[in-house]
Scaffold this active site. Structure first.
Site, PDB file in Angstrom:
ATOM      1  N   ALA A 184       0.872  -1.173   0.000  1.00  0.00           N
ATOM      2  CA  ALA A 184       0.000   0.000   0.000  1.00  0.00           C
ATOM      3  C   ALA A 184       0.913   1.229   0.000  1.00  0.00           C
ATOM      4  O   ALA A 184       2.062   1.143   0.444  1.00  0.00           O
ATOM      5  CB  ALA A 184      -0.866  -0.008   1.254  1.00  0.00           C
ATOM      6  N   GLY A 216       0.578  -4.988   0.848  1.00  0.00           N
ATOM      7  CA  GLY A 216      -0.602  -4.999  -0.015  1.00  0.00           C
ATOM      8  C   GLY A 216      -0.335  -5.659  -1.364  1.00  0.00           C
ATOM      9  O   GLY A 216      -1.264  -6.163  -2.006  1.00  0.00           O
ATOM     10  N   GLU A 223      -0.683  -9.257  -0.745  1.00  0.00           N
ATOM     11  CA  GLU A 223      -2.123  -9.484  -0.524  1.00  0.00           C
ATOM     12  C   GLU A 223      -2.891  -9.462  -1.844  1.00  0.00           C
ATOM     13  O   GLU A 223      -3.819 -10.248  -2.041  1.00  0.00           O
ATOM     14  CB  GLU A 223      -2.658  -8.430   0.452  1.00  0.00           C
ATOM     15  CG  GLU A 223      -2.128  -8.641   1.873  1.00  0.00           C
ATOM     16  CD  GLU A 223      -2.373  -7.451   2.791  1.00  0.00           C
ATOM     17  OE1 GLU A 223      -2.072  -6.309   2.388  1.00  0.00           O
ATOM     18  OE2 GLU A 223      -2.854  -7.656   3.916  1.00  0.00           O
ATOM     19  N   GLU A 249       4.358  -5.520   7.374  1.00  0.00           N
ATOM     20  CA  GLU A 249       3.566  -4.514   8.084  1.00  0.00           C
ATOM     21  C   GLU A 249       3.999  -4.283   9.529  1.00  0.00           C
ATOM     22  O   GLU A 249       3.975  -3.155  10.008  1.00  0.00           O
ATOM     23  CB  GLU A 249       2.069  -4.884   8.047  1.00  0.00           C
ATOM     24  CG  GLU A 249       1.405  -4.631   6.705  1.00  0.00           C
ATOM     25  CD  GLU A 249       1.501  -5.806   5.751  1.00  0.00           C
ATOM     26  OE1 GLU A 249       2.340  -6.701   5.976  1.00  0.00           O
ATOM     27  OE2 GLU A 249       0.747  -5.830   4.773  1.00  0.00           O
TER      28      GLU A 249
END
Ligand code: CO8
Length: 260
Positions: A67, A112, A115, A135
């Site tokens: 992200a 992300g 993911e 993270e």
């Protein structure tokens, strides 16, 4: 359809989506999410001719490095939860897509990015690919379902190790632990994925869609996957493609499926 941060191309029945922010290692920002939502929420439901999707990242270094940290670094709890829900929702659109989606991983797939790759139905990686969930280094849990899908794919033992140590795994190890389907030559990730999707494109499309649906049902706590399979199996028998598939077998010829 106009996109700001992805490139959309077609190779026969396969749509190739390239996340195009190489200067930020293709980090997922609001604009990438808007574009992915358009593709999976609006474009694909209206395009019966597209029979598979590849997602990849621009440049040689990254699939997606996570992200966009710069975008959420000042967020509070409410904003964080809203962003997490939005990302999870878009990744669910990918997971529930009626046609198979393959991540072609050419470099870093972190946070992300890992993911996103895990939300795809399959993953093909080149030897330079690196997967990881970093993270906790940032004081965060994963937010786009990394705690759920990593465990589904590699099991709790290995999954927790990777989530808590943040150790990155290369392509060979990713294959070994069941995180990816195949390691291919560097630079051939997209081609390998397209070839696999072209093979699937020759199968009965409704049966392919229903098979994806039934597999997803296994992971849906509100659904009985066994019952779902029985129902979908029965529904397949009302399709023209079922008649054609069985007729072609008996007549010893290739079936001509019509997606009906
Ligand atoms: N976000 C924003 N920018 C990024 C990101 C990112 N995730 N990753 C890389 N970039 C940018 C860098 O800032 C740099 O930009 P600039 O040139 O302007 O400084 C450019 O991309 C190139 O990166 P590097 O110079 O760092 O390249 P290196 O080759 O030295 O390092 C790495 C490559 C190892 C991949 C390194 O860039 C890195 O560690 N990136 C961050 C990886 C990371 O921590 N990802 C997880 C992010 S958090 C997340 O994904 C949570 C998902 C759920 C969010 C829910 C929100 C509520």
């Amino acid at each position: 359809m106009n996109f700001n941060t992805i490139i959309s191309e077609e190779d026969g029945p396969v749509l190739i989506i390239t996340i195009n922010r190489p200067e930020a290692l293709n980090a997922l920002n609001k604009s990438v999410f808007d574009d992915l939502e358009q593709v999976f929420g609006i474009m694909l439901p209206g395009r019966k001719d597209i029979r598979g999707v590849v997602i990849t990242g621009a440049g040689e270094k990254a699939f997606v490095a996570g992200a966009d940290i710069k975008e959420f670094s000042e967020f509070n709890a409410e904003q964080g939860t809203a962003l997490s829900r939005r990302g999870q929702g878009i990744f669910k659109l990918i997971e529930q897509c009626n046609v198979p989606v393959i991540a072609a991983v050419n470099g870093f797939a972190l946070g992300g990015g890992c993911e996103l790759a895990m939300a795809c139905h399959m993953r093909i990686a080149g030897p330079k690919a690196k997967f990881g969930q970093p993270e906790v280094n940032l004081g965060l849990t994963p937010g786009y379902a990394g705690t759920q899908r990593l465990i589904q794919l590699v099991g709790k033992t290995t999954g927790l190790e990777l989530l808590l140590t943040t150790r990155m795994v290369g392509a060979e190890e990713a294959k070994q632990i069941g995180l990816i389907n195949q390691v291919t030559e560097q630079g051939k990730e997209v081609e390998t994925a397209v070839n696999m999707l072209k093979i699937i494109a020759e199968k009965a499309p409704i049966a392919v869609a229903k098979t994806i649906h039934c597999v997803n049902a296994y992971y849906d706590k509100n659904n009985d996957g066994f019952e779902e399979e029985a129902v979908q199996f029965g529904l397949c028998m009302e399709t023209e493609d079922f008649r054609e598939g069985t007729k072609a077998f008996i007549e010893k010829r290739k079936p001509n499926f019509k997606n009906q």
